[in-house]
Scaffold this motif. Structure first.
Motif, PDB file in Angstrom:
ATOM      1  N   GLY A   1       5.331  48.911 -94.796  1.00  7.37           N
ATOM      2  CA  GLY A   1       4.100  48.617 -95.514  1.00  7.37           C
ATOM      3  C   GLY A   1       3.467  47.290 -95.160  1.00  7.37           C
ATOM      4  N   ILE A   2       4.151  46.479 -94.374  1.00  3.27           N
ATOM      5  CA  ILE A   2       3.630  45.178 -93.945  1.00  3.27           C
ATOM      6  C   ILE A   2       4.056  44.932 -92.502  1.00  3.27           C
ATOM      7  N   VAL A   3       3.511  43.882 -91.913  1.00  2.00           N
ATOM      8  CA  VAL A   3       3.878  43.528 -90.543  1.00  2.00           C
ATOM      9  C   VAL A   3       5.328  43.056 -90.528  1.00  2.00           C
ATOM     10  N   ARG A   4       6.081  43.577 -89.584  1.00  2.00           N
ATOM     11  CA  ARG A   4       7.497  43.238 -89.446  1.00  2.00           C
ATOM     12  C   ARG A   4       7.661  41.746 -89.141  1.00  2.00           C
ATOM     13  N   ASN A   5       8.580  41.075 -89.870  1.00  2.00           N
ATOM     14  CA  ASN A   5       8.820  39.651 -89.662  1.00  2.00           C
ATOM     15  C   ASN A   5      10.290  39.350 -89.954  1.00  2.00           C
ATOM     16  N   PRO A   6      11.193  39.602 -88.989  1.00  2.00           N
ATOM     17  CA  PRO A   6      12.622  39.386 -89.201  1.00  2.00           C
ATOM     18  C   PRO A   6      12.995  37.944 -89.553  1.00  2.00           C
ATOM     19  N   THR A   7      12.254  36.984 -89.030  1.00  2.00           N
ATOM     20  CA  THR A   7      12.547  35.575 -89.323  1.00  2.00           C
ATOM     21  C   THR A   7      12.326  35.279 -90.800  1.00  2.00           C
ATOM     22  N   ARG A   8      11.191  35.691 -91.318  1.00  3.61           N
ATOM     23  CA  ARG A   8      10.896  35.495 -92.746  1.00  3.61           C
ATOM     24  C   ARG A   8      11.864  36.312 -93.608  1.00  3.61           C
ATOM     25  N   ALA A   9      12.239  37.502 -93.130  1.00  2.00           N
ATOM     26  CA  ALA A   9      13.187  38.343 -93.861  1.00  2.00           C
ATOM     27  C   ALA A   9      14.519  37.619 -94.033  1.00  2.00           C
ATOM     28  N   GLU A  10      14.997  36.979 -92.963  1.00  2.00           N
ATOM     29  CA  GLU A  10      16.284  36.271 -93.034  1.00  2.00           C
ATOM     30  C   GLU A  10      16.228  35.141 -94.050  1.00  2.00           C
ATOM     31  N   ILE A  11      15.093  34.460 -94.115  1.00  2.42           N
ATOM     32  CA  ILE A  11      14.928  33.375 -95.101  1.00  2.42           C
ATOM     33  C   ILE A  11      15.017  33.944 -96.515  1.00  2.42           C
ATOM     34  N   LEU A  12      14.353  35.067 -96.737  1.00  3.16           N
ATOM     35  CA  LEU A  12      14.378  35.675 -98.072  1.00  3.16           C
ATOM     36  C   LEU A  12      15.746  36.251 -98.410  1.00  3.16           C
ATOM     37  N   TYR A  13      16.426  36.837 -97.423  1.00  8.69           N
ATOM     38  CA  TYR A  13      17.794  37.310 -97.666  1.00  8.69           C
ATOM     39  C   TYR A  13      18.671  36.146 -98.114  1.00  8.69           C
ATOM     40  N   ARG A  14      18.541  35.023 -97.429  1.00  6.42           N
ATOM     41  CA  ARG A  14      19.348  33.844 -97.756  1.00  6.42           C
ATOM     42  C   ARG A  14      19.022  33.338 -99.168  1.00  6.42           C
ATOM     43  N   LEU A  15      17.736  33.250 -99.496  1.00  3.48           N
ATOM     44  CA  LEU A  15      17.352  32.803-100.836  1.00  3.48           C
ATOM     45  C   LEU A  15      17.863  33.764-101.907  1.00  3.48           C
ATOM     46  N   ALA A  16      17.781  35.060-101.629  1.00  5.86           N
ATOM     47  CA  ALA A  16      18.280  36.060-102.574  1.00  5.86           C
ATOM     48  C   ALA A  16      19.791  35.922-102.739  1.00  5.86           C
ATOM     49  N   ALA A  17      20.491  35.733-101.630  1.00  5.78           N
ATOM     50  CA  ALA A  17      21.950  35.581-101.676  1.00  5.78           C
ATOM     51  C   ALA A  17      22.341  34.327-102.445  1.00  5.78           C
TER      52      ALA A  17
ATOM     53  N   GLY B   1      20.763  33.110-104.759  1.00  4.08           N
ATOM     54  CA  GLY B   1      20.487  33.400-106.167  1.00  4.08           C
ATOM     55  C   GLY B   1      21.462  34.398-106.766  1.00  4.08           C
ATOM     56  N   GLY B   2      22.433  34.850-105.946  1.00  9.46           N
ATOM     57  CA  GLY B   2      23.470  35.738-106.460  1.00  9.46           C
ATOM     58  C   GLY B   2      23.241  37.222-106.205  1.00  9.46           C
ATOM     59  N   GLU B   3      22.214  37.577-105.453  1.00  9.10           N
ATOM     60  CA  GLU B   3      21.944  38.995-105.168  1.00  9.10           C
ATOM     61  C   GLU B   3      23.025  39.540-104.237  1.00  9.10           C
ATOM     62  N   GLU B   4      23.862  40.439-104.770  1.00 16.73           N
ATOM     63  CA  GLU B   4      25.008  40.950-104.024  1.00 16.73           C
ATOM     64  C   GLU B   4      24.619  41.691-102.748  1.00 16.73           C
ATOM     65  N   ARG B   5      23.535  42.454-102.789  1.00 21.12           N
ATOM     66  CA  ARG B   5      23.117  43.187-101.588  1.00 21.12           C
ATOM     67  C   ARG B   5      22.755  42.220-100.469  1.00 21.12           C
ATOM     68  N   ALA B   6      22.145  41.098-100.817  1.00 16.88           N
ATOM     69  CA  ALA B   6      21.776  40.102 -99.811  1.00 16.88           C
ATOM     70  C   ALA B   6      23.020  39.410 -99.257  1.00 16.88           C
ATOM     71  N   ILE B   7      23.976  39.125-100.120  1.00 18.50           N
ATOM     72  CA  ILE B   7      25.231  38.509 -99.676  1.00 18.50           C
ATOM     73  C   ILE B   7      25.928  39.442 -98.686  1.00 18.50           C
ATOM     74  N   HIS B   8      25.982  40.714 -99.037  1.00 18.84           N
ATOM     75  CA  HIS B   8      26.612  41.709 -98.171  1.00 18.84           C
ATOM     76  C   HIS B   8      25.872  41.789 -96.833  1.00 18.84           C
ATOM     77  N   TRP B   9      24.543  41.830 -96.889  1.00 15.98           N
ATOM     78  CA  TRP B   9      23.768  41.940 -95.659  1.00 15.98           C
ATOM     79  C   TRP B   9      23.993  40.734 -94.762  1.00 15.98           C
TER      80      TRP B   9
END
Length: 108
Positions: free
Chosen positions: A21-37, A39-47
Motif C-alpha cells: 500500500g506504500i512505497v517499499r522502504n526497508p531502511t525505514r522499516a528496520e528503524i520501526l522494527y527496532r523502535l517496536a522491539a 517498546g516490547g513488541e514481541e513480533r518485532a523482537i522475533h523479526w
C-alpha cells in the motif's frame, strides 16, 4: 505508529518492508522494527533476531542477532499466549491435585 505504539510501529514496518500500500522502504522499516522491539513488541523482537541472523533486509550481524535472541528468550514467559497456557495447565493441575486430595481425605 506516529504515537509511538509498538504494535502500530510493527504493522507499519511490515507495510514498509513489503511495499504493502506504500512505497517499499526497508531502511525505514528496520528503524520501526527496532523502535517496536524496544517498546516490547514481541513480533518485532522475533523479526530482528531472525533478520540479523540471516541478513533478511539488514546487514547480517551475529552480535545483534544474539542480542535480540536473548531478549526474545527473556520475554517468552511474559507472552500472553504462554501465560494463558500456563494458567490453564497450572489451573488444571491444581484442580486435579485438589481432586486427589479430596479422594485421599475420603479414604481416611
Amino acid at each position: 505508529a506516529e504515537k509511538g505504539l509498538p504494535a502500530a510501529r510493527f504493522e507499519f514496518a511490515e507495510c514498509l518492508r513489503w511495499g504493502d500500500g506504500i512505497v517499499r522502504n526497508p531502511t525505514r522499516a528496520e528503524i520501526l522494527y527496532r523502535l517496536a522491539a524496544e517498546g516490547g513488541e514481541e513480533r518485532a523482537i522475533h523479526w530482528l533476531a531472525h533478520a540479523y541472523a540471516v541478513g533478511d533486509g539488514v546487514r547480517r550481524d551475529r552480535a545483534e542477532a544474539a542480542k535480540w535472541q536473548k531478549e526474545m528468550d527473556a520475554n517468552v514467559l511474559l507472552s500472553p499466549f504462554v501465560q494463558a497456557v500456563l494458567w490453564v495447565c497450572l489451573g488444571a493441575g491444581l484442580a486435579a491435585l485438589a481432586g486427589w486430595w479430596w479422594v485421599f481425605q475420603q479414604g481416611k
